[in-house]
Design a protein around this motif. Structure first.
Motif, PDB file in Angstrom:
ATOM      1  N   LEU A   1       0.813  -1.217   0.000  1.00 28.44           N
ATOM      2  CA  LEU A   1       0.000   0.000   0.000  1.00 28.44           C
ATOM      3  C   LEU A   1       0.846   1.267   0.000  1.00 28.44           C
ATOM      4  O   LEU A   1       0.421   2.305  -0.524  1.00 28.44           O
ATOM      5  CB  LEU A   1      -0.942  -0.003   1.211  1.00 28.44           C
ATOM      6  CG  LEU A   1      -1.998  -1.107   1.236  1.00 28.44           C
ATOM      7  CD1 LEU A   1      -2.867  -0.980   2.470  1.00 28.44           C
ATOM      8  CD2 LEU A   1      -2.853  -1.089  -0.028  1.00 28.44           C
ATOM      9  N   SER A   2       2.036   1.211   0.568  1.00 27.66           N
ATOM     10  CA  SER A   2       2.885   2.409   0.619  1.00 27.66           C
ATOM     11  C   SER A   2       3.397   2.803  -0.762  1.00 27.66           C
ATOM     12  O   SER A   2       3.879   3.920  -0.951  1.00 27.66           O
ATOM     13  CB  SER A   2       4.066   2.188   1.569  1.00 27.66           C
ATOM     14  OG  SER A   2       4.953   1.210   1.051  1.00 27.66           O
ATOM     15  N   ALA A   3       3.289   1.904  -1.725  1.00 28.36           N
ATOM     16  CA  ALA A   3       3.749   2.215  -3.090  1.00 28.36           C
ATOM     17  C   ALA A   3       2.682   2.922  -3.915  1.00 28.36           C
ATOM     18  O   ALA A   3       2.967   3.381  -5.022  1.00 28.36           O
ATOM     19  CB  ALA A   3       4.174   0.923  -3.796  1.00 28.36           C
ATOM     20  N   LEU A   4       1.469   3.009  -3.398  1.00 26.02           N
ATOM     21  CA  LEU A   4       0.374   3.580  -4.182  1.00 26.02           C
ATOM     22  C   LEU A   4       0.292   5.095  -3.996  1.00 26.02           C
ATOM     23  O   LEU A   4       0.412   5.600  -2.884  1.00 26.02           O
ATOM     24  CB  LEU A   4      -0.958   2.937  -3.768  1.00 26.02           C
ATOM     25  CG  LEU A   4      -1.004   1.410  -3.843  1.00 26.02           C
ATOM     26  CD1 LEU A   4      -2.398   0.911  -3.484  1.00 26.02           C
ATOM     27  CD2 LEU A   4      -0.584   0.901  -5.213  1.00 26.02           C
ATOM     28  N   PRO A   5       0.062   5.840  -5.076  1.00 23.96           N
ATOM     29  CA  PRO A   5       0.005   7.305  -4.994  1.00 23.96           C
ATOM     30  C   PRO A   5      -1.309   7.792  -4.393  1.00 23.96           C
ATOM     31  O   PRO A   5      -2.314   7.078  -4.375  1.00 23.96           O
ATOM     32  CB  PRO A   5       0.119   7.736  -6.463  1.00 23.96           C
ATOM     33  CG  PRO A   5      -0.479   6.592  -7.224  1.00 23.96           C
ATOM     34  CD  PRO A   5      -0.094   5.352  -6.459  1.00 23.96           C
ATOM     35  N   ARG A   6      -1.298   9.029  -3.923  1.00 26.72           N
ATOM     36  CA  ARG A   6      -2.474   9.618  -3.266  1.00 26.72           C
ATOM     37  C   ARG A   6      -3.701   9.605  -4.177  1.00 26.72           C
ATOM     38  O   ARG A   6      -4.826   9.401  -3.721  1.00 26.72           O
ATOM     39  CB  ARG A   6      -2.148  11.054  -2.843  1.00 26.72           C
ATOM     40  CG  ARG A   6      -3.256  11.733  -2.049  1.00 26.72           C
ATOM     41  CD  ARG A   6      -2.844  13.132  -1.650  1.00 26.72           C
ATOM     42  NE  ARG A   6      -1.613  13.129  -0.883  1.00 26.72           N
ATOM     43  CZ  ARG A   6      -1.538  12.913   0.435  1.00 26.72           C
ATOM     44  NH1 ARG A   6      -2.655  12.680   1.108  1.00 26.72           N
ATOM     45  NH2 ARG A   6      -0.382  12.930   1.052  1.00 26.72           N
TER      46      ARG A   6
ATOM     47  N   LEU B   1      -8.272   3.403  -8.009  1.00 29.00           N
ATOM     48  CA  LEU B   1      -9.165   2.315  -7.605  1.00 29.00           C
ATOM     49  C   LEU B   1      -9.514   2.390  -6.123  1.00 29.00           C
ATOM     50  O   LEU B   1      -8.682   2.767  -5.296  1.00 29.00           O
ATOM     51  CB  LEU B   1      -8.504   0.950  -7.864  1.00 29.00           C
ATOM     52  CG  LEU B   1      -8.002   0.630  -9.263  1.00 29.00           C
ATOM     53  CD1 LEU B   1      -7.454  -0.784  -9.301  1.00 29.00           C
ATOM     54  CD2 LEU B   1      -9.101   0.822 -10.285  1.00 29.00           C
ATOM     55  N   PRO B   2     -10.729   1.982  -5.750  1.00 26.18           N
ATOM     56  CA  PRO B   2     -11.010   1.698  -4.345  1.00 26.18           C
ATOM     57  C   PRO B   2     -10.341   0.372  -3.972  1.00 26.18           C
ATOM     58  O   PRO B   2     -10.143  -0.499  -4.834  1.00 26.18           O
ATOM     59  CB  PRO B   2     -12.534   1.602  -4.287  1.00 26.18           C
ATOM     60  CG  PRO B   2     -12.963   1.278  -5.672  1.00 26.18           C
ATOM     61  CD  PRO B   2     -11.915   1.813  -6.603  1.00 26.18           C
ATOM     62  N   ILE B   3     -10.005   0.214  -2.690  1.00 29.32           N
ATOM     63  CA  ILE B   3      -9.288  -0.978  -2.228  1.00 29.32           C
ATOM     64  C   ILE B   3      -9.989  -1.535  -1.005  1.00 29.32           C
ATOM     65  O   ILE B   3     -10.386  -0.780  -0.105  1.00 29.32           O
ATOM     66  CB  ILE B   3      -7.827  -0.627  -1.867  1.00 29.32           C
ATOM     67  CG1 ILE B   3      -7.130   0.059  -3.040  1.00 29.32           C
ATOM     68  CG2 ILE B   3      -7.056  -1.880  -1.445  1.00 29.32           C
ATOM     69  CD1 ILE B   3      -5.866   0.790  -2.638  1.00 29.32           C
ATOM     70  N   ILE B   4     -10.143  -2.848  -0.957  1.00 27.25           N
ATOM     71  CA  ILE B   4     -10.627  -3.514   0.249  1.00 27.25           C
ATOM     72  C   ILE B   4      -9.604  -4.582   0.642  1.00 27.25           C
ATOM     73  O   ILE B   4      -8.966  -5.192  -0.208  1.00 27.25           O
ATOM     74  CB  ILE B   4     -12.023  -4.150   0.056  1.00 27.25           C
ATOM     75  CG1 ILE B   4     -12.046  -5.077  -1.164  1.00 27.25           C
ATOM     76  CG2 ILE B   4     -13.093  -3.078  -0.038  1.00 27.25           C
ATOM     77  CD1 ILE B   4     -13.351  -5.854  -1.308  1.00 27.25           C
ATOM     78  N   VAL B   5      -9.468  -4.783   1.942  1.00 20.75           N
ATOM     79  CA  VAL B   5      -8.431  -5.663   2.469  1.00 20.75           C
ATOM     80  C   VAL B   5      -9.013  -6.530   3.574  1.00 20.75           C
ATOM     81  O   VAL B   5      -9.744  -6.043   4.438  1.00 20.75           O
ATOM     82  CB  VAL B   5      -7.257  -4.833   3.036  1.00 20.75           C
ATOM     83  CG1 VAL B   5      -6.332  -5.707   3.856  1.00 20.75           C
ATOM     84  CG2 VAL B   5      -6.500  -4.144   1.930  1.00 20.75           C
ATOM     85  N   ALA B   6      -8.678  -7.818   3.552  1.00 20.47           N
ATOM     86  CA  ALA B   6      -9.008  -8.723   4.662  1.00 20.47           C
ATOM     87  C   ALA B   6      -7.719  -9.383   5.129  1.00 20.47           C
ATOM     88  O   ALA B   6      -7.070 -10.087   4.369  1.00 20.47           O
ATOM     89  CB  ALA B   6     -10.018  -9.787   4.213  1.00 20.47           C
TER      90      ALA B   6
ATOM     91  N   CYS C   1       1.085   5.857   4.666  1.00 20.87           N
ATOM     92  CA  CYS C   1       0.776   5.669   3.245  1.00 20.87           C
ATOM     93  C   CYS C   1       0.168   6.941   2.658  1.00 20.87           C
ATOM     94  O   CYS C   1      -0.396   7.764   3.384  1.00 20.87           O
ATOM     95  CB  CYS C   1      -0.200   4.507   3.059  1.00 20.87           C
ATOM     96  SG  CYS C   1       0.473   2.895   3.519  1.00 20.87           S
ATOM     97  N   SER C   2       0.269   7.100   1.362  1.00 18.43           N
ATOM     98  CA  SER C   2      -0.279   8.279   0.682  1.00 18.43           C
ATOM     99  C   SER C   2      -1.789   8.188   0.526  1.00 18.43           C
ATOM    100  O   SER C   2      -2.497   9.203   0.586  1.00 18.43           O
ATOM    101  CB  SER C   2       0.373   8.443  -0.695  1.00 18.43           C
ATOM    102  OG  SER C   2       1.756   8.683  -0.574  1.00 18.43           O
TER     103      SER C   2
ATOM    104  N   GLN D   1      -9.024   5.157  -1.638  1.00 20.55           N
ATOM    105  CA  GLN D   1      -9.270   4.830  -0.228  1.00 20.55           C
ATOM    106  C   GLN D   1      -9.241   3.326  -0.037  1.00 20.55           C
ATOM    107  O   GLN D   1      -9.804   2.572  -0.839  1.00 20.55           O
ATOM    108  CB  GLN D   1     -10.618   5.374   0.248  1.00 20.55           C
ATOM    109  CG  GLN D   1     -10.982   4.943   1.676  1.00 20.55           C
ATOM    110  CD  GLN D   1     -12.260   5.583   2.160  1.00 20.55           C
ATOM    111  OE1 GLN D   1     -12.266   6.669   2.699  1.00 20.55           O
ATOM    112  NE2 GLN D   1     -13.390   4.906   1.955  1.00 20.55           N
ATOM    113  N   CYS D   2      -8.599   2.889   1.042  1.00 21.70           N
ATOM    114  CA  CYS D   2      -8.534   1.466   1.386  1.00 21.70           C
ATOM    115  C   CYS D   2      -9.340   1.208   2.639  1.00 21.70           C
ATOM    116  O   CYS D   2      -9.135   1.861   3.667  1.00 21.70           O
ATOM    117  CB  CYS D   2      -7.070   1.062   1.600  1.00 21.70           C
ATOM    118  SG  CYS D   2      -6.866  -0.643   2.197  1.00 21.70           S
ATOM    119  N   LEU D   3     -10.252   0.255   2.568  1.00 24.56           N
ATOM    120  CA  LEU D   3     -11.060  -0.152   3.712  1.00 24.56           C
ATOM    121  C   LEU D   3     -10.529  -1.485   4.238  1.00 24.56           C
ATOM    122  O   LEU D   3     -10.467  -2.461   3.493  1.00 24.56           O
ATOM    123  CB  LEU D   3     -12.529  -0.295   3.308  1.00 24.56           C
ATOM    124  CG  LEU D   3     -13.221   0.968   2.792  1.00 24.56           C
ATOM    125  CD1 LEU D   3     -14.653   0.649   2.368  1.00 24.56           C
ATOM    126  CD2 LEU D   3     -13.206   2.063   3.862  1.00 24.56           C
TER     127      LEU D   3
END
Length: 353
Positions: free
Chosen positions: A186-191, A195-200, A219-220, A236-238
């Motif tokens: 995630l730290s490699a992704l720009p501000r 895409l929206p991101i979801i994480v489990a 993270c950005s 945004q990452c949820l």
């Protein structure tokens, strides 16, 4: 005959030392080579005994567990399994330990490890074996600061399995080793990530809020613990709340997440399988799923459904995994469009525009 797994037990509580010792002594493939009551003893006995695995408490006198982990990893890198309290402060301390180089963690309250002593002991044995067989990762310190890229030129998106169609959602699943690996991705992704991101990630409920806060600080992109009916927004990452299930559905105007209590019989909560399945049902062929390091095979069934729906799957390669369980299950089933080293996943994702 294979050599036994040598374990050093570190805890200032005699009760807990005895509890861990009793559980590990049941296994024929594990040898307890030493016991320490504080971090100073842990450092000294690690030097002398050279264990394969250390079980380490966080809060101890003289030298605390986090300081001991830092010292051990700097001098004599060893696989370390942390025990921590299921509190917000315990979560922060555990994340500090993972940042220092610990590989995995379990709740200090062993009643949380299963429905009884037998189940708790079984899970402890499984986790110690998994850590003992895992690769001593060079990816450490990733929760507290930006990582250096290897310098290799990342593949373009078209070469990496996405093809000509840009996905509209990024869904990531992980377990053992996942908190640090996910931070690197995630730290490699720009501000302005499109895409929206979801994480489990398999973590206790008291941990995911603190984990999301820490990621958001380094993270950005914006990162938060998911709440019911949160909208999926680009950049945004949820993060799925620990102890609950996250699914995606089409809302009145946009896609949203639904957060629910786990049903009886659901082993993992959050479940990567359940998350991927909901993505397959809602986004069909317009998603990109990524399976990172983790023990077990959670995500395999959901990955099948994503593939049937026409979406794309990446899996982390064996060399860069702490535990090559979840990615291996997906790759062996022939579901991976691309097998990617951890330090390339983030840069490749960042090239989606």
């Amino acid at each position: 005959m294979a050599a036994k797994l040598k374990v050093l037990i570190v805890d200032d509580s005699a009760f807990f030392r005895n509890r861990i010792s009793a559980a590990l002594s049941q296994a024929n493939d594990i040898e307890i080579v030493g016991i320490a009551a504080d971090g100073k003893e842990a450092i000294e006995r690690t030097r002398r005994l050279k264990p394969d695995v250390i079980t380490m408490d966080v809060e101890m006198p003289i030298v605390d567990g986090i300081s001991a982990v830092r010292k051990i990893m700097a001098e004599m890198p060893t696989r370390i399994l942390m025990f921590s309290a299921l509190t917000k402060e315990g979560a922060r301390e555990t994340l500090d330990a993972l940042d220092a180089g610990a590989m995995d963690f379990l709740p200090k309250d062993m009643s949380n490890l299963g429905s009884g002593v037998e189940e708790a002991n079984k899970l402890l044995l499984e986790r110690v074996r998994a850590v003992g067989q895992s690769r001593l990762s060079s990816v450490r310190g990733a929760l507290g600061g930006r990582r250096q890229h290897t310098g290799r030129t990342p593949m373009t998106v078209s070469q990496s399995g996405v093809g000509g169609r840009k996905p509209e959602l990024l869904a990531i699943g992980a377990s053992t080793g996942g908190p640090v690996a996910l931070r690197q991705v995630l730290s490699a992704l720009p501000r302005n990530y499109p895409l929206p991101i979801i994480v489990a990630v398999h973590m206790p409920g008291s941990f995911t809020g603190a984990y999301a806060e820490r990621l958001n600080g380094v993270c950005s992109i914006k990162i938060k613990e998911a709440a019911d009916r949160d909208l999926l927004i680009a950049g945004q990452c949820l993060v799925a709340p620990g102890g609950k299930q996250l699914q995606v559905e089409r809302g009145p105007s946009k896609y949203q997440v639904r957060i629910s209590e786990p049903l009886s019989g659901q082993i993992y909560h959050p479940s990567v399988d359940l998350m991927f399945t909901s993505v397959a049902d809602s986004y069909r062929d317009r998603a990109l799923g990524v399976i990172l390091t983790g023990m077990g095979a959670d995500g395999l069934q959901g990955a099948r459904k994503l593939k049937r729906a026409g979406s794309v799957l990446w899996s982390q390669d064996q060399h860069s995994c702490v535990v090559y369980g979840m990615p291996q299950a997906v790759e062996k089933a022939g579901l991976s469009d691309r097998v990617v080293a951890l330090d390339e996943i983030g840069p490749m994702l960042a090239r989606i525009s």
